[in-house]
Design a protein around this motif. Structure first.
Motif, PDB file in Angstrom:
ATOM      1  N   VAL A   1       0.844  -1.194   0.000  1.00  0.00           N
ATOM      2  CA  VAL A   1       0.000   0.000   0.000  1.00  0.00           C
ATOM      3  C   VAL A   1       0.876   1.240   0.000  1.00  0.00           C
ATOM      4  CG1 VAL A   1      -1.774   1.290   1.238  1.00  0.00           C
ATOM      5  CG2 VAL A   1      -1.867  -1.201   1.172  1.00  0.00           C
ATOM      6  N   VAL A   2       1.745   1.329   0.970  1.00  0.00           N
ATOM      7  CA  VAL A   2       2.685   2.445   1.013  1.00  0.00           C
ATOM      8  C   VAL A   2       3.905   1.983   1.785  1.00  0.00           C
ATOM      9  CG1 VAL A   2       1.425   3.428   2.975  1.00  0.00           C
ATOM     10  CG2 VAL A   2       3.080   4.825   1.743  1.00  0.00           C
ATOM     11  N   ASP A   3       5.054   2.152   1.152  1.00  0.00           N
ATOM     12  CA  ASP A   3       6.278   1.559   1.682  1.00  0.00           C
ATOM     13  C   ASP A   3       6.991   2.505   2.646  1.00  0.00           C
ATOM     14  OD1 ASP A   3       8.309  -0.166   2.151  1.00  0.00           O
ATOM     15  OD2 ASP A   3       9.293   0.110   0.219  1.00  0.00           O
ATOM     16  N   HIS A   4       6.308   2.835   3.732  1.00  0.00           N
ATOM     17  CA  HIS A   4       6.899   3.589   4.828  1.00  0.00           C
ATOM     18  C   HIS A   4       6.453   2.906   6.118  1.00  0.00           C
ATOM     19  CE1 HIS A   4       8.283   6.803   2.284  1.00  0.00           C
ATOM     20  NE2 HIS A   4       7.070   7.145   1.898  1.00  0.00           N
ATOM     21  N   PRO A   5       7.137   3.189   7.240  1.00  0.00           N
ATOM     22  CA  PRO A   5       6.668   2.607   8.505  1.00  0.00           C
ATOM     23  C   PRO A   5       5.250   3.068   8.839  1.00  0.00           C
ATOM     24  CG  PRO A   5       8.891   3.505   8.720  1.00  0.00           C
ATOM     25  CD  PRO A   5       8.355   3.985   7.386  1.00  0.00           C
ATOM     26  N   TRP A   6       4.450   2.114   9.296  1.00  0.00           N
ATOM     27  CA  TRP A   6       3.068   2.416   9.659  1.00  0.00           C
ATOM     28  C   TRP A   6       2.946   2.628  11.159  1.00  0.00           C
ATOM     29  CZ3 TRP A   6      -1.626  -0.192   7.051  1.00  0.00           C
ATOM     30  CH2 TRP A   6      -1.467  -0.208   5.654  1.00  0.00           C
ATOM     31  N   THR A   7       2.073   3.537  11.527  1.00  0.00           N
ATOM     32  CA  THR A   7       1.600   3.603  12.903  1.00  0.00           C
ATOM     33  C   THR A   7       0.186   3.052  12.925  1.00  0.00           C
ATOM     34  OG1 THR A   7       2.946   5.538  13.493  1.00  0.00           O
ATOM     35  CG2 THR A   7       0.982   5.102  14.841  1.00  0.00           C
ATOM     36  N   TRP A   8       0.082   1.798  13.394  1.00  0.00           N
ATOM     37  CA  TRP A   8      -1.233   1.199  13.578  1.00  0.00           C
ATOM     38  C   TRP A   8      -1.502   1.206  15.072  1.00  0.00           C
ATOM     39  CZ3 TRP A   8      -0.788  -3.062  16.679  1.00  0.00           C
ATOM     40  CH2 TRP A   8       0.502  -3.604  16.775  1.00  0.00           C
ATOM     41  N   LEU A   9      -2.722   1.064  15.463  1.00  0.00           N
ATOM     42  CA  LEU A   9      -3.096   1.266  16.857  1.00  0.00           C
ATOM     43  C   LEU A   9      -3.788   0.052  17.439  1.00  0.00           C
ATOM     44  CD1 LEU A   9      -4.543   4.839  16.367  1.00  0.00           C
ATOM     45  CD2 LEU A   9      -2.286   4.242  17.275  1.00  0.00           C
ATOM     46  N   HIS A  10      -3.631  -0.102  18.733  1.00  0.00           N
ATOM     47  CA  HIS A  10      -4.452  -1.050  19.483  1.00  0.00           C
ATOM     48  C   HIS A  10      -5.712  -0.289  19.891  1.00  0.00           C
ATOM     49  CE1 HIS A  10      -5.716  -4.215  22.099  1.00  0.00           C
ATOM     50  NE2 HIS A  10      -5.721  -3.413  23.126  1.00  0.00           N
ATOM     51  N   GLN A  11      -6.780  -0.479  19.139  1.00  0.00           N
ATOM     52  CA  GLN A  11      -7.966   0.357  19.271  1.00  0.00           C
ATOM     53  C   GLN A  11      -8.851  -0.123  20.416  1.00  0.00           C
ATOM     54  OE1 GLN A  11      -7.843   1.090  14.459  1.00  0.00           O
ATOM     55  NE2 GLN A  11      -9.549  -0.011  15.353  1.00  0.00           N
ATOM     56  N   VAL A  12      -9.285   0.819  21.229  1.00  0.00           N
ATOM     57  CA  VAL A  12     -10.005   0.462  22.450  1.00  0.00           C
ATOM     58  C   VAL A  12     -11.339   1.210  22.584  1.00  0.00           C
ATOM     59  CG1 VAL A  12      -7.941  -0.251  23.702  1.00  0.00           C
ATOM     60  CG2 VAL A  12      -8.616   2.157  23.736  1.00  0.00           C
ATOM     61  N   HIS A  13     -11.820   1.796  21.509  1.00  0.00           N
ATOM     62  CA  HIS A  13     -13.098   2.541  21.532  1.00  0.00           C
ATOM     63  C   HIS A  13     -13.066   3.699  22.526  1.00  0.00           C
ATOM     64  CE1 HIS A  13     -15.271  -0.263  18.886  1.00  0.00           C
ATOM     65  NE2 HIS A  13     -14.546  -1.196  19.470  1.00  0.00           N
ATOM     66  N   GLY A  14     -11.921   4.337  22.612  1.00  0.00           N
ATOM     67  CA  GLY A  14     -11.784   5.505  23.476  1.00  0.00           C
ATOM     68  C   GLY A  14     -11.539   6.751  22.645  1.00  0.00           C
ATOM     69  N   ALA A  15     -10.939   7.745  23.294  1.00  0.00           N
ATOM     70  CA  ALA A  15     -10.724   9.031  22.625  1.00  0.00           C
ATOM     71  C   ALA A  15      -9.265   9.470  22.672  1.00  0.00           C
ATOM     72  CB  ALA A  15     -11.620  10.097  23.245  1.00  0.00           C
ATOM     73  N   ASP A  16      -8.361   8.548  23.008  1.00  0.00           N
ATOM     74  CA  ASP A  16      -6.949   8.928  23.049  1.00  0.00           C
ATOM     75  C   ASP A  16      -6.376   9.050  21.643  1.00  0.00           C
ATOM     76  OD1 ASP A  16      -6.972   9.014  25.780  1.00  0.00           O
ATOM     77  OD2 ASP A  16      -6.007   7.075  26.074  1.00  0.00           O
ATOM     78  N   VAL A  17      -5.524  10.051  21.476  1.00  0.00           N
ATOM     79  CA  VAL A  17      -4.908  10.354  20.192  1.00  0.00           C
ATOM     80  C   VAL A  17      -3.394  10.328  20.368  1.00  0.00           C
ATOM     81  CG1 VAL A  17      -4.744  12.049  18.317  1.00  0.00           C
ATOM     82  CG2 VAL A  17      -6.828  11.938  19.729  1.00  0.00           C
TER      83      VAL A  17
END
Ligand SMILES: [Zn+2]
Length: 198
Positions: free
Chosen positions: A9-25
């Motif tokens: 998709v795009v050859d750079h490091p990804w920041t993926w998240l452990h999603q918890v249905h909250g509002a932290d950014v």
């Protein structure tokens, strides 16, 4: 298996998240930073930092400002928790508040029967525009309408949404609600450029 698919998709490091249905950014200052953090949104002003959220029926939201982007995973709990406003505020802190947004494929009200008590909670926060009915006449949540209401609160009125329903469009999308599927769609955003990449 994930890494080659990401690179395709795009050859750079990804920041993926452990999603918890909250509002932290998380604020990503270099590519790949905060990967795996518990949060439901990420913002960056760094070119080449790829932000990702994964969704099945919740709203994948992309926010675009002048020099920053953000992504958010917005189900009803995160929406009520304030994830949309928090993402916009984090971009504003980077000096680039969002000016437009893209609502990605999500479950639509025709397919999203919703408990009336929880519906009252969402409507109390984002207005009666979130109230809808399913195709068979049961109470439903229009979660995309809630996202649009949250965006309007932060001045984002330029919102793209092609209306795709993940529950209806089994050919292209996963749906946990409709079919119990464990698959997820990744929504990614980044600012073009090579700065800071390895
Ligand atoms: Zn549907």
């Amino acid at each position: 298996m994930l890494a080659p698919r990401r690179a395709a998709v795009v050859d750079h490091p990804w920041t993926w998240l452990h999603q918890v249905h909250g509002a932290d950014v998380v604020v990503v200052e270099h590519p790949g930073q905060h990967a795996g953090a518990s949060a439901d949104a990420a913002v960056t002003a760094t070119p080449g930092a790829v932000l990702a959220v994964t969704t099945a029926d919740c709203v994948p939201l992309v926010l675009v400002g002048d020099g920053a982007v953000g992504v958010a995973h917005a189900g009803w709990r995160g929406l009520v928790a304030g994830v949309v406003g928090a993402t916009a505020a984090a971009m504003a802190d980077l000096g680039a508040p969002p000016r437009r947004a893209v609502v990605g494929p999500c479950v639509r009200p025709a397919c999203y029967e919703f408990g009336t008590d929880d519906l009252d909670v969402v409507a109390a926060r984002f207005g009666d525009g979130v109230r809808a009915v399913t195709t068979d006449g049961r109470p439903a949540l229009d979660v995309a309408a809630g996202v649009r209401a949250a965006l309007a609160e932060v001045g984002v009125l330029d919102v793209s949404d092609d209306g795709t329903c993940t529950a209806c469009d089994a050919e292209r999308y996963w749906s946990f609600r409709a079919r119990g599927e464990a698959g997820r769609v990744a929504t990614v955003a980044w600012i073009e450029g090579e700065e800071g990449t390895t």
